[in-house]
Motif scaffolding. Sequence first.
Motif, PDB file in Angstrom:
ATOM      1  N   ALA A  54     -75.729  -3.260  41.358  1.00 36.59           N
ATOM      2  CA  ALA A  54     -76.824  -4.020  41.957  1.00 36.59           C
ATOM      3  C   ALA A  54     -76.427  -5.487  42.011  1.00 36.59           C
ATOM      4  O   ALA A  54     -75.950  -6.052  41.024  1.00 36.59           O
ATOM      5  N   VAL A  55     -76.600  -6.102  43.148  1.00 41.21           N
ATOM      6  CA  VAL A  55     -76.248  -7.505  43.314  1.00 41.21           C
ATOM      7  C   VAL A  55     -77.280  -8.363  42.585  1.00 41.21           C
ATOM      8  O   VAL A  55     -78.490  -8.181  42.752  1.00 41.21           O
ATOM      9  N   THR A  56     -76.803  -9.290  41.762  1.00 44.59           N
ATOM     10  CA  THR A  56     -77.709 -10.172  41.025  1.00 44.59           C
ATOM     11  C   THR A  56     -77.348 -11.633  41.290  1.00 44.59           C
ATOM     12  O   THR A  56     -76.209 -11.951  41.646  1.00 44.59           O
ATOM     13  N   LEU A  57     -78.335 -12.494  41.113  1.00 47.52           N
ATOM     14  CA  LEU A  57     -78.124 -13.918  41.315  1.00 47.52           C
ATOM     15  C   LEU A  57     -77.358 -14.532  40.146  1.00 47.52           C
ATOM     16  O   LEU A  57     -77.574 -14.167  38.985  1.00 47.52           O
ATOM     17  N   THR A  58     -76.466 -15.463  40.455  1.00 48.89           N
ATOM     18  CA  THR A  58     -75.836 -16.271  39.414  1.00 48.89           C
ATOM     19  C   THR A  58     -76.805 -17.386  39.031  1.00 48.89           C
ATOM     20  O   THR A  58     -77.894 -17.520  39.600  1.00 48.89           O
ATOM     21  N   VAL A  59     -76.427 -18.203  38.074  1.00 52.31           N
ATOM     22  CA  VAL A  59     -77.263 -19.345  37.690  1.00 52.31           C
ATOM     23  C   VAL A  59     -77.464 -20.271  38.887  1.00 52.31           C
ATOM     24  O   VAL A  59     -78.566 -20.763  39.150  1.00 52.31           O
ATOM     25  N   ALA A  60     -76.389 -20.484  39.639  1.00 52.78           N
ATOM     26  CA  ALA A  60     -76.487 -21.322  40.832  1.00 52.78           C
ATOM     27  C   ALA A  60     -77.403 -20.686  41.874  1.00 52.78           C
ATOM     28  O   ALA A  60     -78.185 -21.370  42.547  1.00 52.78           O
ATOM     29  N   GLY A  61     -77.326 -19.363  42.004  1.00 50.03           N
ATOM     30  CA  GLY A  61     -78.188 -18.666  42.944  1.00 50.03           C
ATOM     31  C   GLY A  61     -79.658 -18.765  42.574  1.00 50.03           C
ATOM     32  O   GLY A  61     -80.522 -18.965  43.431  1.00 50.03           O
TER      33      GLY A  61
END
Length: 314
Positions: A54-61
């Motif tokens: 599952a694609v997850t957001l990074t901190v920057a995202g």
Amino acid sequence: MELRQLEYFVAVAEERNFTRAAERVRISQSGVSAQIRQLERELGAELFDRSARAVTLTVAGEAALEHARATLAAAGAVGQAVGEVTGLIRGHLTVGMVIGCTLTPLFDALAAFHQAHPGVEISLLEDSSDRLVEGVRTGAVDLALIGSAAATPEGLDALTIISERLVVAVPAEHPLAKQRRVTLRDLVVYPIVCMPPGTGLRSVFDQACVAQNLQPAIALQASAADAIADLAARGLAVAILSDSMAARYRDRLIAHTIEDVDTPALLALIWKSTHSPGMRELLVHTGQAFTNPPDPRRSREPSGPSPDIRATDP
């Protein structure tokens, strides 16, 4: 940085999947991936962790997501403001519909709206009620027709279209057909055919079984009432349907209201915001379409009483 890149970024963030995001924005997956990569190069940081399934957001995202949503909302507001001044409504609306449900009054409303406002593009998608509710909450879906086992979701406006009790439907030769009263305990000893999870009927049935600590054997699932009735008529399982659904199969099945399931299955339109002129107009058309009960001869979902309006008219 382009608005379309932000649109694709938000779509991937909300869908957590590049394929579903591509379907949502109606371009190829490779196109979405390329634009996201370009956006990441411009920002100098990766926005997604692609290592897991599952694609997850990074901190920057995470930091960029709300700003991206706000930018897209502001850009949309520009077009809305001009439209209100000129009297021409433009834009895009996404309408969701729970799987296994085809209500022609909804299609009538969309057709009437399109004729009145051809500058608004309409997308129609099918999904489970849970995912549609989440889509309305995040803004990915503007208006959704959902099945529910209780009051409409907290924080959302709603128009209840149908409210009906559950029935069990069986062939005339089945033992349950000869009973005057049928309870959950009576029917769960048999294999069951019903709607899949995420539909209002299934939610009502599952919750009622849990409340009585019963474990039904769900032998078969189908998202269309016709398929459920056909399977039950062939003796493969007992069918769980709504009252008016089962009424269409009286020539083949005998239906009994499940006595100890008092919670009705609801079919409702839900929405979050009426700030968009297009959304306000769409609600006017859907309200008009559902002023009278759906005609069962024109619908694959059950007819029911006149709609119960649960929200202030926009």
